[in-house]
Write a protein that holds these residues in place. Structure first.
Motif, mmCIF file in Angstrom:
data_model
loop_
_atom_site.group_PDB
_atom_site.id
_atom_site.type_symbol
_atom_site.label_atom_id
_atom_site.label_comp_id
_atom_site.label_asym_id
_atom_site.label_seq_id
_atom_site.Cartn_x
_atom_site.Cartn_y
_atom_site.Cartn_z
ATOM 1 N N HIS A 15 1.057 -1.065 -0.120
ATOM 2 C CA HIS A 15 -0.325 -0.487 -0.074
ATOM 3 C C HIS A 15 0.939 1.260 0.081
ATOM 4 N N GLN A 16 2.809 0.968 0.723
ATOM 5 C CA GLN A 16 2.745 2.921 0.610
ATOM 6 C C GLN A 16 3.303 2.231 -0.717
ATOM 7 N N LEU A 17 4.082 1.423 -1.361
ATOM 8 C CA LEU A 17 4.967 1.621 -2.944
ATOM 9 C C LEU A 17 3.099 2.064 -3.182
ATOM 10 N N LYS A 18 2.692 1.892 -3.101
ATOM 11 C CA LYS A 18 0.914 2.056 -3.927
ATOM 12 C C LYS A 18 0.955 3.744 -4.719
ATOM 13 N N GLN A 19 1.326 3.978 -3.582
ATOM 14 C CA GLN A 19 1.092 5.476 -2.551
ATOM 15 C C GLN A 19 2.323 6.409 -3.330
ATOM 16 N N LEU A 20 3.406 5.533 -2.649
ATOM 17 C CA LEU A 20 5.269 6.583 -3.747
ATOM 18 C C LEU A 20 4.366 6.474 -5.107
ATOM 19 N N LEU A 21 4.334 4.999 -5.594
ATOM 20 C CA LEU A 21 4.629 5.161 -6.847
ATOM 21 C C LEU A 21 3.139 6.148 -7.729
ATOM 22 N N LEU A 22 1.787 6.491 -6.533
ATOM 23 C CA LEU A 22 0.893 7.739 -7.421
ATOM 24 C C LEU A 22 1.561 8.508 -7.567
ATOM 25 N N GLY A 23 2.015 9.617 -6.040
ATOM 26 C CA GLY A 23 2.931 10.935 -6.224
ATOM 27 C C GLY A 23 4.393 10.552 -6.860
ATOM 28 N N ASP A 24 4.984 9.479 -7.798
ATOM 29 C CA ASP A 24 5.746 9.970 -8.124
ATOM 30 C C ASP A 24 5.699 10.792 -9.621
ATOM 31 N N ILE A 25 4.056 9.481 -10.384
ATOM 32 C CA ILE A 25 3.337 10.158 -11.519
ATOM 33 C C ILE A 25 3.514 11.357 -11.257
ATOM 34 N N GLU A 26 2.519 12.077 -10.604
ATOM 35 C CA GLU A 26 2.216 12.833 -10.321
ATOM 36 C C GLU A 26 3.386 14.120 -10.668
ATOM 37 N N GLN A 27 4.200 14.134 -8.751
ATOM 38 C CA GLN A 27 5.289 14.670 -9.264
ATOM 39 C C GLN A 27 6.227 15.086 -10.737
ATOM 40 N N ARG A 28 6.515 14.212 -11.016
ATOM 41 C CA ARG A 28 7.038 14.092 -12.188
ATOM 42 C C ARG A 28 6.283 14.463 -13.484
ATOM 43 N N GLY A 29 5.257 14.424 -13.490
ATOM 44 C CA GLY A 29 4.333 14.832 -14.020
ATOM 45 C C GLY A 29 4.130 14.426 -15.451
ATOM 46 N N LEU A 30 3.910 12.768 -15.333
ATOM 47 C CA LEU A 30 4.162 11.725 -16.433
ATOM 48 C C LEU A 30 2.509 11.285 -17.138
ATOM 49 N N GLY A 31 2.715 11.443 -18.029
ATOM 50 C CA GLY A 31 0.776 11.249 -18.589
ATOM 51 C C GLY A 31 1.128 9.889 -19.164
ATOM 52 N N PRO A 32 0.093 9.719 -19.931
ATOM 53 C CA PRO A 32 -0.577 8.001 -21.260
ATOM 54 C C PRO A 32 1.021 7.608 -21.973
ATOM 55 N N GLY A 38 10.668 -0.302 -13.786
ATOM 56 C CA GLY A 38 10.779 -2.220 -14.044
ATOM 57 C C GLY A 38 10.461 -2.485 -12.688
ATOM 58 N N ASP A 39 10.231 -4.284 -12.397
ATOM 59 C CA ASP A 39 10.015 -4.650 -10.578
ATOM 60 C C ASP A 39 11.069 -4.671 -10.267
ATOM 61 N N HIS A 40 12.009 -4.757 -11.208
ATOM 62 C CA HIS A 40 13.991 -5.259 -10.407
ATOM 63 C C HIS A 40 13.934 -3.143 -10.074
ATOM 64 N N GLU A 41 14.123 -2.867 -10.634
ATOM 65 C CA GLU A 41 14.690 -1.000 -10.421
ATOM 66 C C GLU A 41 13.716 -0.900 -9.159
ATOM 67 N N LEU A 42 12.514 -1.341 -9.064
ATOM 68 C CA LEU A 42 11.280 -0.863 -7.918
ATOM 69 C C LEU A 42 11.812 -1.498 -6.963
ATOM 70 N N ASP A 47 13.915 -0.888 -1.402
ATOM 71 C CA ASP A 47 14.378 -2.353 -1.151
ATOM 72 C C ASP A 47 13.180 -2.715 -0.351
ATOM 73 N N VAL A 48 12.675 -3.657 -1.049
ATOM 74 C CA VAL A 48 11.612 -4.243 -0.770
ATOM 75 C C VAL A 48 11.217 -5.570 -1.763
ATOM 76 N N SER A 49 10.120 -6.635 -1.664
ATOM 77 C CA SER A 49 10.441 -7.723 -1.967
ATOM 78 C C SER A 49 9.683 -7.776 -3.496
ATOM 79 N N ARG A 50 9.685 -8.477 -4.187
ATOM 80 C CA ARG A 50 9.272 -8.488 -5.626
ATOM 81 C C ARG A 50 7.406 -8.549 -5.740
ATOM 82 N N THR A 51 7.188 -9.557 -4.735
ATOM 83 C CA THR A 51 5.787 -10.180 -3.932
ATOM 84 C C THR A 51 5.100 -8.303 -3.517
ATOM 85 N N VAL A 52 6.235 -7.675 -3.255
ATOM 86 C CA VAL A 52 5.447 -6.557 -2.746
ATOM 87 C C VAL A 52 5.288 -6.122 -4.144
#
Length: 259
Positions: A15-32, A38-42, A47-52
Motif C-alpha cells: 500500500h505504501q509503495l502504491k502511494q509512492l508510485l502515485l506521488g511519483d507519477i504526479e510529481q514528475r508530470g507523467l502522462g499516458p 520495471g519490477d527489478h528497479e522498483l 528495498d522491497v520484495s518482488r511480491t510487494v
C-alpha cells in the motif's frame, strides 16, 4: 512527502509503495504512455520484495492508473471514457460531450437496406422491411474508440440518409428534426475479442478485449424506433451503473445469457 517505505508504519508495504508510485507519477508530470520503472528497479529503489511490487502494480492496474504490456514494460495508462450508456438512454455523443471530450464519427455507410431476421426482430418489423443502416467508426479526441452499426425504420426518418452525421448526435437529430422521441430502452453488455477486421478499425491487436453494447430503444407508443450494436475498445471504455435497493415485491433474478 514520503520518499521511501516507512518500516515502522502499520500500513502494508504494498500500500505504501502504491502511494509512492502515485506521488511519483504526479510529481514528475507523467502522462499516458510514459514508461515506469520495471519490477527489478522498483525492488532495488524501495528495498522491497518482488511480491510487494507485484501487488502494488496489480492494484494500480486494476484501478486503471497503469497498464502492463508483456515484453515491453509498465506504462501510465490512457484514461478510459466512463459511459453511462447502460443505465440511461443517452448516446455516446452526449456522454463524451458531458465530460468535455470531442467525438467525431467516420460514417462508413448510410443507406436504406432490407432488415435481416435479427434487425427485424429488434425493431418489430417484417423481414425485408426497409431500414436505414448507419455504420460509424467513432473517435474520442481523435482516437478510434467504437464501431457502431445502427438501424432505424425508414419511415420514421425520411431523408436521414442525406444527413451529415460526422459531428452531431443521431438522437438529437431524430428528436429535433423527425420528431422521434426515445423514451425507453433495453441495453446489454458482453465481452468478446477483436477479429482481424474489427482490430484494424479500432487500432488494436487481433484478440484484444472488446465490450459489445447492444441496444433497442422505444418511442412514446412503446414501439421500437432504433437499435444498434457497438463494439467498444476494452482498453478505453468502461460502463458505469448506479444501483439502488428496493424492498418488497418479487426480486428480479440475475440474467445470464450463454451461447
Amino acid at each position: 512527502m514520503q520518499t521511501g517505505i516507512d518500516r515502522s508504519s502499520p500500513l502494508p508495504f504494498y500500500h505504501q509503495l502504491k502511494q509512492l508510485l502515485l506521488g511519483d507519477i504526479e510529481q514528475r508530470g507523467l502522462g499516458p504512455g510514459d514508461r515506469l520503472p520495471g519490477d527489478h528497479e522498483l525492488c532495488a529503489t524501495y528495498d522491497v520484495s518482488r511480491t510487494v511490487v507485484r501487488q502494488a502494480l496489480a492494484e494500480l492496474e486494476t484501478e486503471g492508473v497503469i497498464e502492463r504490456i508483456k515484453g515491453r514494460g509498465t506504462f501510465v495508462a490512457h484514461p478510459k471514457t466512463a459511459e453511462g450508456l447502460v443505465q440511461s438512454l443517452t448516446g455516446l455523443y452526449e456522454d463524451v460531450a458531458a465530460r468535455g471530450g470531442h467525438l467525431r464519427s467516420e460514417v462508413r455507410s448510410l443507406e436504406v437496406t432490407p432488415a435481416d431476421a435479427q434487425v427485424a426482430d429488434d425493431l418489430d418489423v417484417p423481414v425485408g422491411h426497409p431500414v436505414i443502416t448507419i455504420e460509424r467508426l467513432r473517435f474520442v479526441d481523435e482516437e478510434p474508440w467504437v464501431l457502431t452499426i445502427t438501424h432505424v425504420p425508414e419511415e420514421l426518418a425520411p431523408g436521414l440518409v442525406d444527413e451529415d452525421l460526422s459531428h452531431q448526435s443521431l438522437y438529437a437529430l431524430l428528436e429535433s428534426k423527425y420528431g422521434v422521441r426515445l423514451v425507453h430502452g433495453r441495453r446489454s453488455v458482453e465481452a468478446t475479442v477483436a477479429g482481424a477486421s474489427l482490430a484494424r478499425s479500432l487500432g488494436v491487436s487481433r484478440g484484444a478485449p472488446v465490450l459489445v453494447l447492444r441496444s433497442t430503444s422505444e418511442g412514446q407508443d412503446g414501439r421500437p424506433v432504433e437499435s444498434f450494436v457497438a463494439f467498444h475498445r476494452g482498453d478505453r471504455s468502461r460502463f458505469e451503473v448506479e444501483l439502488s435497493r428496493h424492498t418488497g415485491g418479487a426480486p428480479r433474478p440475475l440474467m445470464i445469457v450463454t451461447g
